[in-house]
Design a protein around this motif. Sequence first.
Motif, PDB file in Angstrom:
ATOM      1  N   PHE A  16      44.422  35.842  44.154  1.00  0.00           N
ATOM      2  CA  PHE A  16      44.013  34.493  44.232  1.00  0.00           C
ATOM      3  C   PHE A  16      42.641  34.251  45.682  1.00  0.00           C
ATOM      4  O   PHE A  16      42.171  33.564  45.870  1.00  0.00           O
ATOM      5  N   SER A  17      43.964  34.730  46.906  1.00  0.00           N
ATOM      6  CA  SER A  17      42.943  33.824  48.374  1.00  0.00           C
ATOM      7  C   SER A  17      41.684  35.316  48.699  1.00  0.00           C
ATOM      8  O   SER A  17      41.418  36.635  48.055  1.00  0.00           O
ATOM      9  N   PRO A  18      40.788  34.652  48.878  1.00  0.00           N
ATOM     10  CA  PRO A  18      39.767  35.676  48.839  1.00  0.00           C
ATOM     11  C   PRO A  18      39.297  36.664  50.421  1.00  0.00           C
ATOM     12  O   PRO A  18      39.948  36.291  50.848  1.00  0.00           O
ATOM     13  N   GLN A  19      38.931  37.791  50.100  1.00  0.00           N
ATOM     14  CA  GLN A  19      38.631  38.782  50.344  1.00  0.00           C
ATOM     15  C   GLN A  19      36.933  39.041  50.509  1.00  0.00           C
ATOM     16  O   GLN A  19      36.192  38.554  49.484  1.00  0.00           O
ATOM     17  N   PRO A  20      36.528  38.691  51.665  1.00  0.00           N
ATOM     18  CA  PRO A  20      34.703  38.639  51.876  1.00  0.00           C
ATOM     19  C   PRO A  20      34.764  40.671  50.974  1.00  0.00           C
ATOM     20  O   PRO A  20      35.101  42.246  51.156  1.00  0.00           O
ATOM     21  N   GLY A  21      33.485  39.762  50.198  1.00  0.00           N
ATOM     22  CA  GLY A  21      32.968  41.004  49.982  1.00  0.00           C
ATOM     23  C   GLY A  21      33.172  41.608  48.130  1.00  0.00           C
ATOM     24  O   GLY A  21      33.674  42.428  47.300  1.00  0.00           O
ATOM     25  N   ARG A  22      34.639  40.842  47.967  1.00  0.00           N
ATOM     26  CA  ARG A  22      35.347  41.360  46.766  1.00  0.00           C
ATOM     27  C   ARG A  22      35.762  40.631  45.903  1.00  0.00           C
ATOM     28  O   ARG A  22      35.825  39.352  46.498  1.00  0.00           O
ATOM     29  N   ALA A  23      35.664  40.746  44.855  1.00  0.00           N
ATOM     30  CA  ALA A  23      36.069  39.311  43.707  1.00  0.00           C
ATOM     31  C   ALA A  23      37.801  39.507  44.233  1.00  0.00           C
ATOM     32  O   ALA A  23      38.324  40.042  43.765  1.00  0.00           O
ATOM     33  N   SER A  24      37.833  38.612  43.502  1.00  0.00           N
ATOM     34  CA  SER A  24      39.087  38.129  43.536  1.00  0.00           C
ATOM     35  C   SER A  24      39.859  37.109  41.875  1.00  0.00           C
ATOM     36  O   SER A  24      38.752  37.168  41.061  1.00  0.00           O
ATOM     37  N   LEU A  25      41.139  37.048  41.202  1.00  0.00           N
ATOM     38  CA  LEU A  25      41.236  36.709  40.284  1.00  0.00           C
ATOM     39  C   LEU A  25      40.646  34.935  40.909  1.00  0.00           C
ATOM     40  O   LEU A  25      40.347  34.564  39.415  1.00  0.00           O
ATOM     41  N   ALA A  26      40.736  33.984  42.040  1.00  0.00           N
ATOM     42  CA  ALA A  26      39.843  32.942  41.929  1.00  0.00           C
ATOM     43  C   ALA A  26      38.114  33.230  41.564  1.00  0.00           C
ATOM     44  O   ALA A  26      37.821  32.019  41.236  1.00  0.00           O
ATOM     45  N   ASP A  27      38.110  34.455  41.738  1.00  0.00           N
ATOM     46  CA  ASP A  27      36.115  33.740  40.447  1.00  0.00           C
ATOM     47  C   ASP A  27      36.392  34.372  39.024  1.00  0.00           C
ATOM     48  O   ASP A  27      35.371  33.846  38.562  1.00  0.00           O
ATOM     49  N   TYR A  28      37.472  34.073  38.390  1.00  0.00           N
ATOM     50  CA  TYR A  28      37.240  34.060  37.459  1.00  0.00           C
ATOM     51  C   TYR A  28      38.425  32.358  36.366  1.00  0.00           C
ATOM     52  O   TYR A  28      38.548  32.403  35.187  1.00  0.00           O
ATOM     53  N   LEU A  29      39.334  32.176  37.467  1.00  0.00           N
ATOM     54  CA  LEU A  29      40.447  31.040  37.052  1.00  0.00           C
ATOM     55  C   LEU A  29      40.975  30.088  37.545  1.00  0.00           C
ATOM     56  O   LEU A  29      40.549  30.523  39.335  1.00  0.00           O
ATOM     57  N   THR A 168      45.699  42.473  19.911  1.00  0.00           N
ATOM     58  CA  THR A 168      45.721  41.077  18.824  1.00  0.00           C
ATOM     59  C   THR A 168      44.957  39.754  19.677  1.00  0.00           C
ATOM     60  O   THR A 168      44.683  38.866  19.056  1.00  0.00           O
ATOM     61  N   HIS A 169      44.980  39.532  20.850  1.00  0.00           N
ATOM     62  CA  HIS A 169      44.167  39.177  21.841  1.00  0.00           C
ATOM     63  C   HIS A 169      42.900  39.575  22.047  1.00  0.00           C
ATOM     64  O   HIS A 169      43.058  39.642  24.008  1.00  0.00           O
ATOM     65  N   PRO A 170      41.238  40.005  21.729  1.00  0.00           N
ATOM     66  CA  PRO A 170      40.196  40.531  22.247  1.00  0.00           C
ATOM     67  C   PRO A 170      40.084  39.695  23.035  1.00  0.00           C
ATOM     68  O   PRO A 170      39.293  38.575  22.337  1.00  0.00           O
ATOM     69  N   LEU A 171      40.384  40.389  24.012  1.00  0.00           N
ATOM     70  CA  LEU A 171      39.200  39.571  25.576  1.00  0.00           C
ATOM     71  C   LEU A 171      38.733  40.367  26.123  1.00  0.00           C
ATOM     72  O   LEU A 171      38.970  41.764  26.558  1.00  0.00           O
ATOM     73  N   MET A 172      37.241  40.543  26.466  1.00  0.00           N
ATOM     74  CA  MET A 172      36.459  41.149  27.348  1.00  0.00           C
ATOM     75  C   MET A 172      36.502  40.360  28.536  1.00  0.00           C
ATOM     76  O   MET A 172      37.356  39.913  29.080  1.00  0.00           O
ATOM     77  N   PRO A 173      36.076  41.948  29.113  1.00  0.00           N
ATOM     78  CA  PRO A 173      36.722  41.558  31.013  1.00  0.00           C
ATOM     79  C   PRO A 173      36.557  40.058  31.605  1.00  0.00           C
ATOM     80  O   PRO A 173      35.075  39.663  31.588  1.00  0.00           O
ATOM     81  N   GLY A 174      37.235  39.541  32.368  1.00  0.00           N
ATOM     82  CA  GLY A 174      36.787  38.099  32.722  1.00  0.00           C
ATOM     83  C   GLY A 174      37.501  37.400  31.981  1.00  0.00           C
ATOM     84  O   GLY A 174      37.147  35.710  32.666  1.00  0.00           O
ATOM     85  N   GLU A 175      37.701  37.560  30.798  1.00  0.00           N
ATOM     86  CA  GLU A 175      38.143  36.410  29.346  1.00  0.00           C
ATOM     87  C   GLU A 175      39.407  36.343  29.964  1.00  0.00           C
ATOM     88  O   GLU A 175      40.240  37.011  30.018  1.00  0.00           O
ATOM     89  N   TRP A 176      40.091  34.994  29.457  1.00  0.00           N
ATOM     90  CA  TRP A 176      41.181  34.897  29.303  1.00  0.00           C
ATOM     91  C   TRP A 176      41.119  33.531  28.131  1.00  0.00           C
ATOM     92  O   TRP A 176      40.938  32.928  27.777  1.00  0.00           O
TER      93      TRP A 176
END
Length: 187
Positions: A16-29, A168-176
């Motif tokens: 969840f901690s940000p890294q410059p120029g990188r996506a993390s869990l915080a960008d989605y959840l 059984t839980h079809p999720l597209m990338p980034g979905e939760w």
Amino acid sequence: MPLILFNKPFQVLCQFSPQPGRASLADYLRTPNIYPAGRLDADSEGLMLLTDDGRLQHSIAHPDHKEAKTYLVQVDGALDAGALARLQAPLDLGDFVTKPCRAVQIAEPGWLWPRTPPIRVRADKPTSWIAITLQEGKNRQVRRMTAAVGLPTLRLVRSSIGPFSLATHPLMPGEWVEVPAGDMKKI
């Protein structure tokens, strides 16, 4: 006490901690105080479980609890019976020997989303798909296993953890999705 199923996109960091120029869990959840129960490398995709319950997190992630995890792996080259047998048996990776696992050749999963960026295509060299189910999960283990049998991994997607799967839980990338509390008892 939420249990969240998340489809981690390619190149997203499992933190969840940000890294410059990188996506993390915080960008989605945005759910506060949740933590991943296990990790996926940035170059791997697929199912992750997150929770705010430390005991549940430990029971999902720790290898001693033997929650089966299935990975769909696209490899560079043609899979043969010998390579498949080596993947299933204990395999010496230098710093540890893997436990026996289930490995079967599969057709390319039709339900799988296209990866961005796409996997390179070389008409003169075949690729194969393998479903590998482990009861352990050491750092980069699946990639190291396929490389050890001469089939480097091109794409790695975790499709299931214990009773939870993207089938059984079809999720597209980034979905939760948050799983009902009763489903936690399955773990």
